[in-house]
Write a protein that holds these residues in place. Sequence first.
Motif, PDB file in Angstrom:
ATOM      1  N   UNK A   1       0.812  -1.220   0.000  1.00 45.50           N
ATOM      2  CA  UNK A   1       0.000   0.000   0.000  1.00 45.50           C
ATOM      3  C   UNK A   1       0.842   1.265   0.000  1.00 45.50           C
ATOM      4  N   UNK A   2       2.150   1.144   0.260  1.00 52.48           N
ATOM      5  CA  UNK A   2       2.977   2.351   0.262  1.00 52.48           C
ATOM      6  C   UNK A   2       3.255   2.828  -1.162  1.00 52.48           C
ATOM      7  N   UNK A   3       3.465   4.125  -1.278  1.00 51.77           N
ATOM      8  CA  UNK A   3       3.838   4.754  -2.553  1.00 51.77           C
ATOM      9  C   UNK A   3       4.918   5.783  -2.230  1.00 51.77           C
ATOM     10  N   UNK A   4       6.156   5.361  -2.361  1.00 52.94           N
ATOM     11  CA  UNK A   4       7.282   6.143  -1.847  1.00 52.94           C
ATOM     12  C   UNK A   4       7.818   7.103  -2.907  1.00 52.94           C
ATOM     13  N   UNK A   5       8.082   8.312  -2.479  1.00 45.84           N
ATOM     14  CA  UNK A   5       8.654   9.321  -3.358  1.00 45.84           C
ATOM     15  C   UNK A   5       9.828  10.024  -2.722  1.00 45.84           C
ATOM     16  N   UNK A   6      10.535  10.790  -3.543  1.00 41.21           N
ATOM     17  CA  UNK A   6      11.644  11.622  -3.086  1.00 41.21           C
ATOM     18  C   UNK A   6      11.264  13.083  -3.304  1.00 41.21           C
ATOM     19  N   UNK A   7      11.411  13.875  -2.262  1.00 43.83           N
ATOM     20  CA  UNK A   7      11.089  15.298  -2.328  1.00 43.83           C
ATOM     21  C   UNK A   7      12.358  16.131  -2.184  1.00 43.83           C
TER      22      UNK A   7
ATOM     23  N   UNK B   1      14.312  16.357 -13.408  1.00 43.29           N
ATOM     24  CA  UNK B   1      13.291  16.243 -12.368  1.00 43.29           C
ATOM     25  C   UNK B   1      13.695  17.103 -11.173  1.00 43.29           C
ATOM     26  N   UNK B   2      12.796  17.246 -10.209  1.00 46.65           N
ATOM     27  CA  UNK B   2      13.094  17.955  -8.952  1.00 46.65           C
ATOM     28  C   UNK B   2      13.727  19.319  -9.240  1.00 46.65           C
ATOM     29  N   UNK B   3      13.089  20.086 -10.105  1.00 43.67           N
ATOM     30  CA  UNK B   3      13.668  21.365 -10.533  1.00 43.67           C
ATOM     31  C   UNK B   3      13.632  22.428  -9.444  1.00 43.67           C
ATOM     32  N   UNK B   4      12.627  22.359  -8.578  1.00 41.60           N
ATOM     33  CA  UNK B   4      12.439  23.400  -7.570  1.00 41.60           C
ATOM     34  C   UNK B   4      12.250  22.785  -6.190  1.00 41.60           C
ATOM     35  N   UNK B   5      12.552  23.556  -5.155  1.00 40.93           N
ATOM     36  CA  UNK B   5      12.308  23.099  -3.790  1.00 40.93           C
ATOM     37  C   UNK B   5      10.827  22.749  -3.635  1.00 40.93           C
TER      38      UNK B   5
ATOM     39  N   UNK C   1      22.901  22.712  -9.297  1.00 40.60           N
ATOM     40  CA  UNK C   1      22.843  21.254  -9.163  1.00 40.60           C
ATOM     41  C   UNK C   1      21.513  20.758  -9.708  1.00 40.60           C
ATOM     42  N   UNK C   2      21.589  19.851 -10.684  1.00 39.47           N
ATOM     43  CA  UNK C   2      20.400  19.337 -11.341  1.00 39.47           C
ATOM     44  C   UNK C   2      20.224  17.848 -11.076  1.00 39.47           C
ATOM     45  N   UNK C   3      18.976  17.398 -11.171  1.00 40.96           N
ATOM     46  CA  UNK C   3      18.623  15.994 -10.976  1.00 40.96           C
ATOM     47  C   UNK C   3      17.995  15.499 -12.281  1.00 40.96           C
ATOM     48  N   UNK C   4      18.539  14.398 -12.798  1.00 41.54           N
ATOM     49  CA  UNK C   4      18.049  13.860 -14.056  1.00 41.54           C
ATOM     50  C   UNK C   4      17.677  12.397 -13.873  1.00 41.54           C
TER      51      UNK C   4
END
Length: 245
Positions: A124-130, A149-153, A138-141
């Motif tokens: 039932x969990x749906x885990x994400x990264x914030x 992804x994760x362009x903004x706070x 510093x960019x996340x791809x």
Amino acid sequence: MTTKYILLLLSLGLSVAGQTVFGHAHIHIGINYDQTDGTADDNTLFLFGMPPAAQPENYWPNFPLWGNAANPYDMVAEPLKLVYQASGLFAGKYVCQWLECFHSAHPDHGNWQLGGADPQSPPAWSIGIERVSASAGLEFWEEDTFTRILKNDGDSIIIPQLWMNDNYNEDGTLGAWGLHHHVLFIVDGDGVQTGDTFFAALRAVDNGATGFDSSEACTLRFVAVPEPATLLLAAFGAIGLIRRK
């Protein structure tokens, strides 16, 4: 300096310069940090690091900390290196070649698992990264799609669930639902100098019915370093000076 020692230096330099495959260290996501039932963290997520090419019997006792360089754990201390890429897909950028993956925790003791031991019943969990905060530049791809992804706070991603036959579940037996998702840490090389540092503060969140409490922010630190070939040329120059002396 002896010829033998010079050849050793050159051999080491060539082996580094020829290394094109990125490492595969993980940031693990687990619950129940203290491994004790009935305490406040039973349903609280936490993030911790894992070195590449390690066996469970070696690396679990050393967790959840980065930074112990002693064998057999092969841990790497922060700041993690962002290596300049002179060619290839990432030409002109600095890329973390060591850390590139988010993965659920699967120790054989079974106490940190998110839960899910039945291949026919997704959890039932749906885990994400914030993204909590990060250095400018510093960019996340996402590696699979090569999209940013994760362009903004405050931005987050949900990591797809995956059934894994070779990972331990919460019962301490093999076969578990978990996570395995590749994210690249990248800095554009324009205006960046060797030694510049960057950071990213991230936390794990649960958007599923389990409602795990969000983890505390885990701060990763990075430093820009030259490409290995540049280091090799520097080694050649040093050897030339030694010979002239």
